[in-house]
Every structure is written in C-alpha cells, then in structure tokens.
Write an enzyme that holds these catalytic residues in place. Structure first.
Site, PDB file in Angstrom:
ATOM      1  CB  THR A   1      47.094  -9.794 -24.739  1.00  0.00           C
ATOM      2  OG1 THR A   1      46.076  -9.952 -24.317  1.00  0.00           O
ATOM      3  CG2 THR A   1      47.489  -8.374 -25.551  1.00  0.00           C
TER       4      THR A   1
ATOM      5  CB  ALA B   1      54.323  -2.162 -16.095  1.00  0.00           C
TER       6      ALA B   1
ATOM      7  CE1 TYR C   1      36.540  -9.021 -23.313  1.00  0.00           C
ATOM      8  CE2 TYR C   1      35.326  -6.845 -23.166  1.00  0.00           C
ATOM      9  CZ  TYR C   1      36.499  -7.453 -22.923  1.00  0.00           C
ATOM     10  OH  TYR C   1      37.529  -6.687 -22.342  1.00  0.00           O
TER      11      TYR C   1
ATOM     12  CG  PHE D   1      51.305 -11.229  -9.861  1.00  0.00           C
ATOM     13  CD1 PHE D   1      52.040 -11.283  -8.532  1.00  0.00           C
ATOM     14  CD2 PHE D   1      50.127 -11.942  -9.480  1.00  0.00           C
ATOM     15  CE1 PHE D   1      51.912 -11.889  -7.500  1.00  0.00           C
ATOM     16  CE2 PHE D   1      49.867 -12.481  -8.257  1.00  0.00           C
ATOM     17  CZ  PHE D   1      50.552 -12.468  -7.103  1.00  0.00           C
TER      18      PHE D   1
HETATM   19  P1  NAD Z   1      48.121  -8.753 -20.374  1.00  0.00           P
HETATM   20  O1  NAD Z   1      47.976 -10.202 -19.736  1.00  0.00           O
HETATM   21  O2  NAD Z   1      48.889  -8.657 -21.645  1.00  0.00           O
HETATM   22  O3  NAD Z   1      48.727  -7.941 -19.077  1.00  0.00           O
HETATM   23  C1  NAD Z   1      48.256  -8.238 -17.869  1.00  0.00           C
HETATM   24  C2  NAD Z   1      49.404  -7.317 -16.734  1.00  0.00           C
HETATM   25  O4  NAD Z   1      48.726  -7.305 -15.745  1.00  0.00           O
HETATM   26  C3  NAD Z   1      50.688  -8.121 -16.802  1.00  0.00           C
HETATM   27  O5  NAD Z   1      51.606  -7.097 -16.653  1.00  0.00           O
HETATM   28  C4  NAD Z   1      50.549  -8.752 -15.488  1.00  0.00           C
HETATM   29  O6  NAD Z   1      51.798  -8.865 -14.955  1.00  0.00           O
HETATM   30  C5  NAD Z   1      49.684  -8.013 -14.703  1.00  0.00           C
HETATM   31  N1  NAD Z   1      48.910  -8.415 -13.809  1.00  0.00           N
HETATM   32  C6  NAD Z   1      48.150  -9.555 -13.585  1.00  0.00           C
HETATM   33  N2  NAD Z   1      47.520  -9.663 -12.272  1.00  0.00           N
HETATM   34  C7  NAD Z   1      48.269  -8.942 -11.693  1.00  0.00           C
HETATM   35  C8  NAD Z   1      48.344  -8.698 -10.125  1.00  0.00           C
HETATM   36  N3  NAD Z   1      47.587  -9.236  -9.158  1.00  0.00           N
HETATM   37  N4  NAD Z   1      49.281  -7.852  -9.892  1.00  0.00           N
HETATM   38  C9  NAD Z   1      50.158  -6.952 -10.416  1.00  0.00           C
HETATM   39  N5  NAD Z   1      50.096  -7.142 -11.786  1.00  0.00           N
HETATM   40  C10 NAD Z   1      49.302  -8.025 -12.333  1.00  0.00           C
HETATM   41  O7  NAD Z   1      46.712  -8.061 -20.777  1.00  0.00           O
HETATM   42  P2  NAD Z   1      46.193  -7.300 -21.630  1.00  0.00           P
HETATM   43  O8  NAD Z   1      45.493  -7.757 -22.957  1.00  0.00           O
HETATM   44  O9  NAD Z   1      47.337  -6.020 -22.089  1.00  0.00           O
HETATM   45  O10 NAD Z   1      45.024  -6.200 -20.777  1.00  0.00           O
HETATM   46  C11 NAD Z   1      45.406  -4.971 -20.163  1.00  0.00           C
HETATM   47  C12 NAD Z   1      43.963  -4.309 -20.139  1.00  0.00           C
HETATM   48  O11 NAD Z   1      43.676  -4.120 -21.682  1.00  0.00           O
HETATM   49  C13 NAD Z   1      42.819  -5.050 -19.538  1.00  0.00           C
HETATM   50  O12 NAD Z   1      41.983  -4.210 -18.774  1.00  0.00           O
HETATM   51  C14 NAD Z   1      42.118  -5.558 -20.789  1.00  0.00           C
HETATM   52  O13 NAD Z   1      40.722  -5.748 -20.553  1.00  0.00           O
HETATM   53  C15 NAD Z   1      42.279  -4.460 -21.580  1.00  0.00           C
HETATM   54  N6  NAD Z   1      42.265  -4.667 -23.210  1.00  0.00           N
HETATM   55  C16 NAD Z   1      42.705  -5.677 -23.640  1.00  0.00           C
HETATM   56  C17 NAD Z   1      42.431  -5.900 -25.235  1.00  0.00           C
HETATM   57  C18 NAD Z   1      42.900  -7.154 -25.846  1.00  0.00           C
HETATM   58  O14 NAD Z   1      42.368  -7.448 -26.938  1.00  0.00           O
HETATM   59  N7  NAD Z   1      44.031  -7.735 -25.190  1.00  0.00           N
HETATM   60  C19 NAD Z   1      41.456  -5.005 -25.679  1.00  0.00           C
HETATM   61  C20 NAD Z   1      41.155  -3.949 -25.205  1.00  0.00           C
HETATM   62  C21 NAD Z   1      41.455  -3.819 -23.679  1.00  0.00           C
END
Ligand code: NAD
Length: 396
Positions: free
Chosen positions: A274, A48, A234, A73
């Site tokens: 991100t 989150a 990907y 985390f």
């Molecule tokens: P991000 O790195 O911004 O966020 C990841 C979150 O996961 C953070 O809050 C982090 O603290 C938490 N986290 C990581 N390991 C953890 C653990 N062991 N325990 C608890 N929390 C943990 O990533 P994001 O890009 O927002 O990705 C989130 C989802 O969205 C993923 O499934 C990703 O594949 C998907 N997504 C991302 C994109 C993109 O372009 N960034 C596009 C489509 C989908």
C-alpha cells in the site's frame, strides 16, 4: 492528458483515473462473487480511499449492502496535476454504489480535525440516522492536534538501539543494508500521537455524544505484527508502540461500548503493498519474499480478500469472535504460518541484488505498487488521452 507514472522515491505523484477505476471494479467484482455477508447496515470508514480502508468500504457496500460514508484526505486534479489515486478510487466507488442503489457519501478533509468530525456526524444524522460499524483505517505521516494545535510527525524507527537489515530499492532491484538509528523519546511520543489510538477514541466519543452510534455498534482499527525480521523496525519500534496504544484504546472502547452491547477490536492484517507500507524500510523486501512464498503455497491474499475474510469469518459470525491472547483478531494467520515464515527466513538469508528477482516476487511488488496509482492495469491504454478531472458524486 496522457498520464504516465512519475515516481519520487517511494511515492508516485501521478494517478490514472481509468486504471484506478478498473482496480476498484475488480475488488467489487471479487466481493460480488462471494456469498453475501450478513453484516453492518450503516458504515463509517475513516481512511476510506485506498488500501485496507477502501477494501473495508467495498466489502461493507457490496458484500453486506450497507450504506457507507467514507472520510479521506485526497486531492482533486488541478492544472497539470492529476488527482490522487484515492480520489479516483473513491469516484469509482461512489459511482458503483449509486448504480447498486446504495447510499454513499464522501467527506474529503483532515479526519484528525474537529471540523471534519462534526461535518461527518451531521451527515450521519441527516442521511443515515446512526452508524453500526466504524472502521478506523487512517495511515498518515502527520497529525495536527485538534485541541492544542501541536503538529506531530510519525517516524518509523527502532527503539533503544541501531538496527541494520537488508532493504531493496524496488524500482532498481538493488539490495542494500539499511541502518536506522533509534528514535528519540520525542519521536516516539509524536509517532504514538499520530498512529496511536487518541484520534480513534475522539471519533467514537464524538459519535456517542451526538447519539450517532447504534447500541450494538462495532468499531475496528488495523494493526500489523509480522515476523522477527521486521520486528526491530516495526513491532518493537515506534510504530509498534503506536499500535500498542491502539490496542489499549480498543480495550477502553470495548468496555465502554459493551455497556450497550457494542464492541471494539483491533484486526491484525497481512503485510501488503500500500502507499503506507512502501514507505517503510526493509518491509518492501520482506513483502516481496513473502509474496513469492504465499503465491507458491496458493495462500496469497490482497486487501480485498483480507477484508472479506475479516467481515465474513470474524466480525459477522454467529457466536464469539475468535481472538488471540491480546484480544486481537488475526487475519494475518496465513502469513504467520510456521512453514511460510520458515521459507521466507531461508530466502532472506540468501538475498542479494544478483538473485532478488529469482528468490522474491519483486516484479509482483512493483506491479502492485504501480497498480496502487492505476498503472500497469491490463486493458488500459496509457498512450490515450484521458481527462484527469473526475467528479466524485455525493461529495459533501
Ligand atoms: P493507505 O495509505 O493505503 O490508506 C490510508 C488512508 O488514510 C487513505 O484513505 C488516506 O486518504 C487516509 N488518510 C491519511 N491521512 C488522513 C487524514 N489526515 N484525514 C483523513 N484521511 C486520511 O494505508 P493502509 O496500508 O491501508 O493502512 C491502513 C491501516 O492498516 C493502518 O492502520 C495500517 O497500519 C494498517 N495495516 C497496514 C498493513 C499493510 O501492510 N499495508 C498491514 C497491516 C495493517
């Protein structure tokens, strides 16, 4: 402490509390300016603190006035080290939610562990009773299996054959060719264990067993598909295989939850800057090219616009949720429009170090990258002394 960005490869090892706070406030302001979402009441967001998870939490709280629990985390500041960006983001979120009179709690720890699941469930039972939305947005390079103790590492690699394509060092603007060897069977297995659906299902099963889900509970996890250019690394690679596993999990959960009127979905989101996406080869260059085209077309969105649209135009509408033939919600619809993809492909063919700033929005990419850590934020004095020790209220 004077806090400046310090980068190591694609990560920034410092974060600025005021810059992070201001970015979170900007997302909150965006949501407050939109029509309210008649959405969830009590929400658990796993993952989150940054990216899509943070935006989902903000839309839940400030768009639907929901109480939220965020699991993430992140690390507090210690000695000469600043806290992580997700820590500062969450501190700002918690403060704003309290001001709004919303219940909100943070649990910091490893979401993959039984300990954090149990702690979260106890908190739900005592403070919220039950949750009616569970957002699963964890992106992690490794996972310790809670039952076997096996440590899995995820890799971003093609399957079967070597892949070569253009990539950029987004700090220097140098465009080179990246060549990635195919993953081994074991690397594929480990990536699925980290980024596939097993942990999501463990969360839902544990919540259900503890009677912490409402009958009509919704759960959603996030995926990405993207264009042909990035498919080998990907969609058709190790991470895509993990996302297929996530979709299969969504189908299993949907069937289970449907028995009482609940539902489970994958939402396919847009490619955005991100911390996770900046670690993937080729993708930052694609995002830079995409940003330029979408900004010119007036269809560019960030995490918060994407999540607001997911809630208000997909998850919480009257009637059936629009989905594709794989039952996936598509809010990558604007990215995938044919005219957008054609323009990006044209750019891609011509791309080289000499023209990268002209043909793409690499400047915007870099700006957003530093923005993830609270830097390059307008109105923040980065020469000023700032206290890196920030408390998160309601940290459990
Ligand atoms: P991000 O790195 O911004 O966020 C990841 C979150 O996961 C953070 O809050 C982090 O603290 C938490 N986290 C990581 N390991 C953890 C653990 N062991 N325990 C608890 N929390 C943990 O990533 P994001 O890009 O927002 O990705 C989130 C989802 O969205 C993923 O499934 C990703 O594949 C998907 N997504 C991302 C994109 C993109 O372009 N960034 C596009 C489509 C989908």
């Amino acid at each position: 402490m004077i806090i400046q960005p310090k980068t190591r490869g694609f990560i920034c090892t410092t974060a600025h509390p005021e810059g992070c706070g201001k970015q979170v406030q900007a997302q909150i302001n965006y949501v407050k300016q939109q029509p309210a979402v008649s959405g969830p009441k009590n929400v658990l967001v796993v993952g989150a603190s940054t990216g899509y998870g943070l935006a989902s939490r903000i839309v839940s709280a400030f768009g639907a006035k929901a109480n939220t629990i965020g699991v993430y985390f992140d690390k507090a500041a210690e000695g000469a080290r600043t806290a992580t960006a997700g820590w500062y983001n969450s501190a700002a979120f918690e403060a704003a939610a309290a001001q709004e009179g919303l219940k909100s709690y943070s649990i910091v720890g490893d979401a993959f562990s039984d300990e954090i699941k149990n702690k979260t469930i106890d908190l739900i039972k005592t403070e919220l009773g039950k949750v009616d939305l569970i957002v699963y947005s964890v992106a992690s390079p490794r996972r310790v299996h809670p039952k076997t103790g096996e440590v899995f590492s995820s890799v971003i690699k093609p399957l079967h054959s070597t892949y070569t394509n253009k990539t950029v060092n987004f700090h220097t603007g140098e465009v080179t060719e990246a060549t990635i060897e195919p993953a081994t069977e074991d690397e594929l297995r480990q990536t699925i264990a980290v980024m596939g659906g097993e942990d999501w299902k463990m969360w839902i099963d544990a919540l259900k067993a503890a009677d912490a889900l409402t009958e009509d509970a919704t759960t959603v996890a996030y995926s990405y598909i993207g264009p042909e250019i990035t498919h080998a690394v990907y969609h058709d690679g190790t991470i895509g295989a993990a996302k297929n596993d996530l979709q299969q999990t969504a189908d299993v959960l949907h069937e289970q939850l449907q028995q009482t009127g609940g539902r489970a979905y994958i939402s396919v989101n847009k490619a955005l800057v991100t911390q996770s996406s900046s670690a993937i080869p080729v993708v930052p260059l694609y995002i830079s090219a995409l940003y330029k085209v979408m900004k010119e077309a007036g269809t560019h969105e960030g995490c918060i616009e994407q999540m607001y649209r997911l809630f208000s135009e997909r998850l919480y509408i009257q009637g059936e949720i629009p989905v594709d033939d794989k039952r996936q919600i598509r809010i990558d619809d604007l990215e995938m429009r044919p005219e957008i993809q054609e323009a990006v492909s044209k750019t891609w063919e011509a791309l080289a170090t000499e023209n990268v700033y002209e043909l793409t929005d690499l400047e915007g990419y870099r700006n957003e990258f530093f923005g993830l850590f609270g830097f390059n934020v307008e109105g923040i004095d980065y020469e000023a002394d700032v206290d890196p020790n920030v408390e998160i209220t309601n940290l459990k």
